[in-house]
Scaffold this motif. Structure first.
Motif, PDB file in Angstrom:
ATOM      1  N   PHE A  68       0.809  -1.210   0.000  1.00  0.00           N
ATOM      2  CA  PHE A  68       0.000   0.000   0.000  1.00  0.00           C
ATOM      3  C   PHE A  68       0.849   1.271   0.000  1.00  0.00           C
ATOM      4  CE2 PHE A  68      -3.336  -2.984   1.554  1.00  0.00           C
ATOM      5  CZ  PHE A  68      -4.131  -2.888   0.417  1.00  0.00           C
ATOM      6  N   ILE A  69       1.991   1.265   0.656  1.00  0.00           N
ATOM      7  CA  ILE A  69       2.904   2.410   0.582  1.00  0.00           C
ATOM      8  C   ILE A  69       3.344   2.611  -0.873  1.00  0.00           C
ATOM      9  CG2 ILE A  69       5.222   3.223   1.176  1.00  0.00           C
ATOM     10  CD1 ILE A  69       4.792   1.956   3.962  1.00  0.00           C
ATOM     11  N   ASP A  70       3.669   1.520  -1.547  1.00  0.00           N
ATOM     12  CA  ASP A  70       4.074   1.587  -2.953  1.00  0.00           C
ATOM     13  C   ASP A  70       2.967   2.137  -3.847  1.00  0.00           C
ATOM     14  OD1 ASP A  70       6.526   0.535  -2.242  1.00  0.00           O
ATOM     15  OD2 ASP A  70       6.105  -1.476  -3.014  1.00  0.00           O
ATOM     16  N   ILE A 103       3.548   4.856   8.759  1.00  0.00           N
ATOM     17  CA  ILE A 103       4.841   4.201   8.598  1.00  0.00           C
ATOM     18  C   ILE A 103       5.422   4.635   7.247  1.00  0.00           C
ATOM     19  CG2 ILE A 103       3.863   2.090   7.618  1.00  0.00           C
ATOM     20  CD1 ILE A 103       6.033   0.547   9.168  1.00  0.00           C
ATOM     21  N   THR A 104       6.699   4.911   7.230  1.00  0.00           N
ATOM     22  CA  THR A 104       7.368   5.317   5.993  1.00  0.00           C
ATOM     23  C   THR A 104       8.113   4.122   5.395  1.00  0.00           C
ATOM     24  OG1 THR A 104       9.443   5.926   7.083  1.00  0.00           O
ATOM     25  CG2 THR A 104       7.727   7.635   6.941  1.00  0.00           C
ATOM     26  N   GLY A 105       8.580   4.286   4.185  1.00  0.00           N
ATOM     27  CA  GLY A 105       9.375   3.233   3.552  1.00  0.00           C
ATOM     28  C   GLY A 105      10.622   2.909   4.350  1.00  0.00           C
ATOM     29  N   ASN A 106      11.273   3.940   4.910  1.00  0.00           N
ATOM     30  CA  ASN A 106      12.469   3.717   5.735  1.00  0.00           C
ATOM     31  C   ASN A 106      12.134   2.956   7.011  1.00  0.00           C
ATOM     32  OD1 ASN A 106      14.149   5.009   3.916  1.00  0.00           O
ATOM     33  ND2 ASN A 106      13.991   6.987   4.936  1.00  0.00           N
ATOM     34  N   ASP A 107      11.035   3.353   7.669  1.00  0.00           N
ATOM     35  CA  ASP A 107      10.599   2.647   8.881  1.00  0.00           C
ATOM     36  C   ASP A 107      10.337   1.176   8.568  1.00  0.00           C
ATOM     37  OD1 ASP A 107      10.572   5.126  10.183  1.00  0.00           O
ATOM     38  OD2 ASP A 107       8.400   5.373   9.967  1.00  0.00           O
ATOM     39  N   LEU A 108       9.693   0.958   7.439  1.00  0.00           N
ATOM     40  CA  LEU A 108       9.343  -0.393   7.033  1.00  0.00           C
ATOM     41  C   LEU A 108      10.588  -1.240   6.815  1.00  0.00           C
ATOM     42  CD1 LEU A 108       6.877  -2.125   6.409  1.00  0.00           C
ATOM     43  CD2 LEU A 108       7.061  -1.372   4.049  1.00  0.00           C
ATOM     44  N   MET A 109      11.584  -0.662   6.178  1.00  0.00           N
ATOM     45  CA  MET A 109      12.817  -1.395   5.932  1.00  0.00           C
ATOM     46  C   MET A 109      13.491  -1.771   7.255  1.00  0.00           C
ATOM     47  SD  MET A 109      16.159  -0.401   3.655  1.00  0.00           S
ATOM     48  CE  MET A 109      15.128  -0.053   2.259  1.00  0.00           C
TER      49      MET A 109
END
Length: 117
Positions: A68-70, A103-109
């Motif tokens: 969903f972020i993507d 949540i951001t992409g960085n947080d997710l990683m």
């Protein structure tokens, strides 16, 4: 049938979790989000999604967040500890909604490699 696509939705594992959340909750009946539901969320242009899966479904929850972020949707990953929404109850779930950040992409990683925030 009763989902308001103009408001934030919450993805949960089961029916009892959806009942506990009360507001715009969609039970997966498991840990995997079906392609039909993904497609409908994208088509309906949902702006915000809360992911409230049990701790044992953490990797699946992170995959759902990534998808969903993507696709440009704000995703909120709820931290439930060792309980699921049906055990936590409505009042405590409301408190969790109030203090959560997207949540951001960085947080997710970082979460995927095991670094907690």
């Amino acid at each position: 049938l009763f989902i308001n696509w103009d408001k934030p939705i919450t993805i949960v594992e089961g029916v009892f979790d959806a009942i506990a959340v009360k507001r715009n909750a969609i039970p997966l009946f498991g840990k995997i989000i079906l392609d039909n539901l993904k497609k409908q969320i994208i088509e309906k242009q949902v702006k915000n999604i809360y992911i409230a899966l049990d701790t044992d479904a953490r990797s699946k929850a992170l995959d759902i967040c990534q998808y969903f972020i993507d696709n440009g949707i704000n995703v909120y990953l709820m931290q439930l500890g060792t309980k699921d929404p049906s055990e936590i109850g409505y009042k405590e779930i409301l408190q969790k909604y109030a203090c959560i950040e997207p949540i951001t992409g960085n947080d997710l990683m970082l979460k995927k490699i095991g670094i907690s925030l």
